[in-house]
Design a protein around this motif. Structure first.
Motif, PDB file in Angstrom:
ATOM      1  N   ALA A 334      30.335  46.371  40.204  1.00 16.55           N
ATOM      2  CA  ALA A 334      30.423  47.650  40.910  1.00 16.55           C
ATOM      3  C   ALA A 334      30.189  47.466  42.402  1.00 16.55           C
ATOM      4  N   HIS A 335      30.588  48.485  43.150  1.00 14.60           N
ATOM      5  CA  HIS A 335      30.251  48.579  44.568  1.00 14.60           C
ATOM      6  C   HIS A 335      29.202  49.681  44.727  1.00 14.60           C
ATOM      7  N   LEU A 336      28.190  49.426  45.537  1.00 14.68           N
ATOM      8  CA  LEU A 336      27.245  50.471  45.876  1.00 14.68           C
ATOM      9  C   LEU A 336      27.785  51.182  47.111  1.00 14.68           C
ATOM     10  N   LEU A 337      28.244  52.413  46.916  1.00 15.99           N
ATOM     11  CA  LEU A 337      28.825  53.179  48.009  1.00 15.99           C
ATOM     12  C   LEU A 337      27.738  53.965  48.733  1.00 15.99           C
ATOM     13  N   THR A 338      27.712  53.845  50.044  1.00 14.45           N
ATOM     14  CA  THR A 338      26.794  54.619  50.883  1.00 14.45           C
ATOM     15  C   THR A 338      27.623  55.322  51.950  1.00 14.45           C
ATOM     16  N   LYS A 339      26.982  56.190  52.701  1.00 11.15           N
ATOM     17  CA  LYS A 339      27.719  56.896  53.743  1.00 11.15           C
ATOM     18  C   LYS A 339      28.226  55.945  54.827  1.00 11.15           C
ATOM     19  N   ASP A 340      27.607  54.764  54.920  1.00 11.33           N
ATOM     20  CA  ASP A 340      28.006  53.808  55.952  1.00 11.33           C
ATOM     21  C   ASP A 340      29.137  52.875  55.501  1.00 11.33           C
ATOM     22  N   ASN A 341      29.163  52.528  54.201  1.00 10.42           N
ATOM     23  CA  ASN A 341      30.132  51.518  53.767  1.00 10.42           C
ATOM     24  C   ASN A 341      31.206  52.051  52.828  1.00 10.42           C
ATOM     25  N   ALA A 342      31.163  53.339  52.479  1.00  8.59           N
ATOM     26  CA  ALA A 342      32.073  53.873  51.460  1.00  8.59           C
ATOM     27  C   ALA A 342      33.534  53.636  51.822  1.00  8.59           C
ATOM     28  N   GLN A 343      33.898  53.880  53.052  1.00  5.99           N
ATOM     29  CA  GLN A 343      35.299  53.747  53.460  1.00  5.99           C
ATOM     30  C   GLN A 343      35.809  52.327  53.217  1.00  5.99           C
ATOM     31  N   GLU A 344      35.065  51.333  53.664  1.00  9.84           N
ATOM     32  CA  GLU A 344      35.489  49.946  53.508  1.00  9.84           C
ATOM     33  C   GLU A 344      35.444  49.500  52.053  1.00  9.84           C
ATOM     34  N   SER A 345      34.410  49.895  51.335  1.00  6.91           N
ATOM     35  CA  SER A 345      34.295  49.501  49.922  1.00  6.91           C
ATOM     36  C   SER A 345      35.442  50.067  49.094  1.00  6.91           C
ATOM     37  N   ILE A 346      35.793  51.312  49.341  1.00  7.86           N
ATOM     38  CA  ILE A 346      36.893  51.931  48.596  1.00  7.86           C
ATOM     39  C   ILE A 346      38.221  51.293  48.985  1.00  7.86           C
ATOM     40  N   ARG A 347      38.357  50.909  50.241  1.00 10.46           N
ATOM     41  CA  ARG A 347      39.568  50.193  50.663  1.00 10.46           C
ATOM     42  C   ARG A 347      39.701  48.883  49.898  1.00 10.46           C
ATOM     43  N   GLN A 348      38.588  48.181  49.703  1.00  7.56           N
ATOM     44  CA  GLN A 348      38.605  46.936  48.939  1.00  7.56           C
ATOM     45  C   GLN A 348      38.981  47.199  47.479  1.00  7.56           C
ATOM     46  N   GLU A 349      38.473  48.307  46.924  1.00  8.12           N
ATOM     47  CA  GLU A 349      38.832  48.658  45.548  1.00  8.12           C
ATOM     48  C   GLU A 349      40.319  48.952  45.439  1.00  8.12           C
ATOM     49  N   GLN A 350      40.857  49.687  46.388  1.00 10.84           N
ATOM     50  CA  GLN A 350      42.283  50.001  46.393  1.00 10.84           C
ATOM     51  C   GLN A 350      43.118  48.721  46.416  1.00 10.84           C
ATOM     52  N   ALA A 351      42.709  47.777  47.252  1.00 12.83           N
ATOM     53  CA  ALA A 351      43.431  46.508  47.354  1.00 12.83           C
ATOM     54  C   ALA A 351      43.341  45.734  46.040  1.00 12.83           C
ATOM     55  N   ALA A 352      42.170  45.767  45.406  1.00 11.67           N
ATOM     56  CA  ALA A 352      41.986  45.052  44.143  1.00 11.67           C
ATOM     57  C   ALA A 352      42.853  45.661  43.045  1.00 11.67           C
ATOM     58  N   TYR A 353      42.926  46.988  42.993  1.00 14.22           N
ATOM     59  CA  TYR A 353      43.776  47.643  41.987  1.00 14.22           C
ATOM     60  C   TYR A 353      45.252  47.361  42.256  1.00 14.22           C
ATOM     61  N   ALA A 354      45.644  47.381  43.521  1.00 17.49           N
ATOM     62  CA  ALA A 354      47.043  47.085  43.871  1.00 17.49           C
ATOM     63  C   ALA A 354      47.406  45.665  43.455  1.00 17.49           C
ATOM     64  N   ALA A 355      46.482  44.729  43.676  1.00 16.23           N
ATOM     65  CA  ALA A 355      46.727  43.339  43.284  1.00 16.23           C
ATOM     66  C   ALA A 355      46.826  43.218  41.764  1.00 16.23           C
ATOM     67  N   TRP A 356      45.968  43.945  41.041  1.00 16.65           N
ATOM     68  CA  TRP A 356      46.015  43.897  39.574  1.00 16.65           C
ATOM     69  C   TRP A 356      47.340  44.445  39.064  1.00 16.65           C
ATOM     70  N   ARG A 357      47.802  45.543  39.641  1.00 17.49           N
ATOM     71  CA  ARG A 357      49.082  46.117  39.214  1.00 17.49           C
ATOM     72  C   ARG A 357      50.236  45.163  39.499  1.00 17.49           C
ATOM     73  N   GLU A 358      50.163  44.457  40.619  1.00 16.64           N
ATOM     74  CA  GLU A 358      51.216  43.495  40.947  1.00 16.64           C
ATOM     75  C   GLU A 358      51.219  42.332  39.972  1.00 16.64           C
ATOM     76  N   GLU A 359      50.037  41.889  39.549  1.00 10.63           N
ATOM     77  CA  GLU A 359      49.926  40.770  38.615  1.00 10.63           C
ATOM     78  C   GLU A 359      50.232  41.182  37.179  1.00 10.63           C
ATOM     79  N   ASN A 360      50.224  42.473  36.902  1.00  7.50           N
ATOM     80  CA  ASN A 360      50.419  42.966  35.529  1.00  7.50           C
ATOM     81  C   ASN A 360      51.538  44.003  35.493  1.00  7.50           C
ATOM     82  N   ARG A 361      52.685  43.631  36.076  1.00  6.39           N
ATOM     83  CA  ARG A 361      53.801  44.570  36.193  1.00  6.39           C
ATOM     84  C   ARG A 361      54.304  45.069  34.846  1.00  6.39           C
ATOM     85  N   GLU A 362      54.434  44.175  33.869  1.00  9.72           N
ATOM     86  CA  GLU A 362      54.966  44.583  32.568  1.00  9.72           C
ATOM     87  C   GLU A 362      54.014  45.560  31.883  1.00  9.72           C
ATOM     88  N   ARG A 363      52.737  45.320  32.027  1.00 14.09           N
ATOM     89  CA  ARG A 363      51.730  46.212  31.434  1.00 14.09           C
ATOM     90  C   ARG A 363      51.791  47.590  32.094  1.00 14.09           C
TER      91      ARG A 363
END
Length: 388
Positions: A334-363
């Motif tokens: 998990a990521h610990l989201l705070t008012k200071d890091n939420a924007q960057e942490s969520i951006r990293q999550e978005q990138a991780a999900y995008a990468a997973w979708r790219e690696e699992n296109r058939e799924r």
């Protein structure tokens, strides 16, 4: 003639009273939903088969019985995934319920603070916690058994609590015989619920294939959860009040977003809900630090090992989430989201999900097919990807 009529009427009242008292006594002895806390007897009342239909009734009574120091609360994800009978913190109770709204959560926590103030509350969140229909308890989200009057009576204690318990028992008499019959047939079957935790599903040894595809079809085809979501700002305001109430009562509150499987998150993505979910996470983090387990990880990718159905995870993952929150060590989960890091942490999550979708296109394409066509997914439809 008049005297005979009075005697007859009195006799009818007496017989009626006797039957009601006998029914109430039997309801107490069997305790078909766990309202009285009657001891469990194998072969007699060990299988309370209708208990899950009456959570709003029996859980407040159980809370007053256990007087827990640790409370787990949230929707059915918490109810199924979080075992309150084990763990690093003693005397816990699972106060979570199916479809529990933040508005009802606020009422139950106010009730809990009156009856017995816990030391800590773990509050599980997901996108549906902020759904308009859920917050206002509309349609399928209605809670007909919820009662502020009941909460007031139980919190008053003594005769008030007992009298309300007798009142609630009157509506449960029809559950006595089914409970006794199933218990007689399966005397060795463990209790379905333990300290509020729905062990029957959360403690299952493996994923339920039938339930997995059943819940997938329900949320995709019938309730259309991934396209019908409507954000309710009042729910966020309510969460703010919950946090403030906890602070005023000296209760530590731990917020977290549940670990949603990569497949369910993909359905949210296909339904266009991911940006809104990210905004909800950001706004929550502005009020209070929140652990976000809704991110790609070994846990959320292992459907067969960690989930009971398409939405709910089982005890192994629930234990891992709870232990991470207790220790504060959630790296890799998990990521610990705070008012200071939420924007960057969520951006990293978005990138991780995008990468997973790219690696699992058939799924992703397989999920997209059912999302777009709304065809029924038969058991085995995703076997190539999840193993069943």
């Amino acid at each position: 003639m008049f005297l005979s009529s009075k005697r007859f009427f009195a006799a009818v009242l007496l017989v009626t009273a006797v039957f009601v008292l006998m029914g109430e006594w039997l309801c107490y002895r069997v305790d078909p939903i766990g309202l009285w806390g009657t001891p469990i007897r194998a072969g007699f009342n060990n299988l309370k088969i209708q208990q899950s239909l009456f959570m709003d009734i029996f859980k407040p009574y159980e809370y007053a019985h256990f007087l827990p120091d640790i409370v787990y609360i949230g929707t059915s994800r918490t109810n199924i995934g979080w075992d309150a009978s084990t763990g690093p913190e003693a005397n816990a109770y699972n106060f979570a319920m199916s479809g529990l709204s933040l508005s009802s959560t606020e009422s139950y926590l106010k009730f809990a603070y009156k009856v017995h103030k816990p030391k800590k509350v773990y509050l599980g969140l997901d996108i549906y916690s902020f759904n308009h229909k859920n917050y206002h308890q509309l349609g399928d989200n209605a809670r007909p058994s919820f009662s502020l009057e009941r909460l007031e009576a139980i919190s008053a204690g003594g005769i008030f609590s007992r009298m309300y318990a007798w009142k609630d028992s009157l509506a449960l008499m029809k559950e006595i015989l089914p409970t006794m019959e199933r218990s007689r047939k399966e005397p060795e079957h463990p209790e379905l619920s333990v300290r509020g935790w729905f062990r029957e599903h959360g403690g299952a040894p493996a994923v339920s294939v039938e339930s997995y595809y059943g819940i997938f079809n329900l949320t995709n085809r019938e309730t259309k959860e991934y396209t019908s979501f409507r954000y309710e700002p009042e729910a966020m305001d309510c969460l703010g009040r919950i946090l403030e109430d906890a602070k005023e009562n000296g209760v530590e509150i731990v917020l977290f977003f549940h670990p949603v499987s990569v497949d369910e998150h993909t359905m949210l993505y296909l339904g266009g809900q991911e940006p809104l979910l990210d905004e909800i996470k950001r706004e929550t983090a502005q009020m209070h630090p929140v652990y976000d387990f809704d991110c790609p990880s070994a846990w959320t990718m292992d459907i067969q090992g960690n989930y009971f159905d398409f939405v709910h995870y089982r005890k192994p993952l629930g234990d891992a989430v709870r232990n991470a929150l207790y220790s504060g060590e959630a790296d890799g989960m998990a990521h610990l989201l705070t008012k200071d890091n939420a924007q960057e942490s969520i951006r990293q999550e978005q990138a991780a999900y995008a990468a997973w979708r790219e690696e699992n296109r058939e799924r992703v394409d397989a999920l997209r097919f059912y999302f777009e066509t709304k065809e029924k997914a038969e058991p085995g439809a995703f076997k190539e990807f999840i193993g069943f």
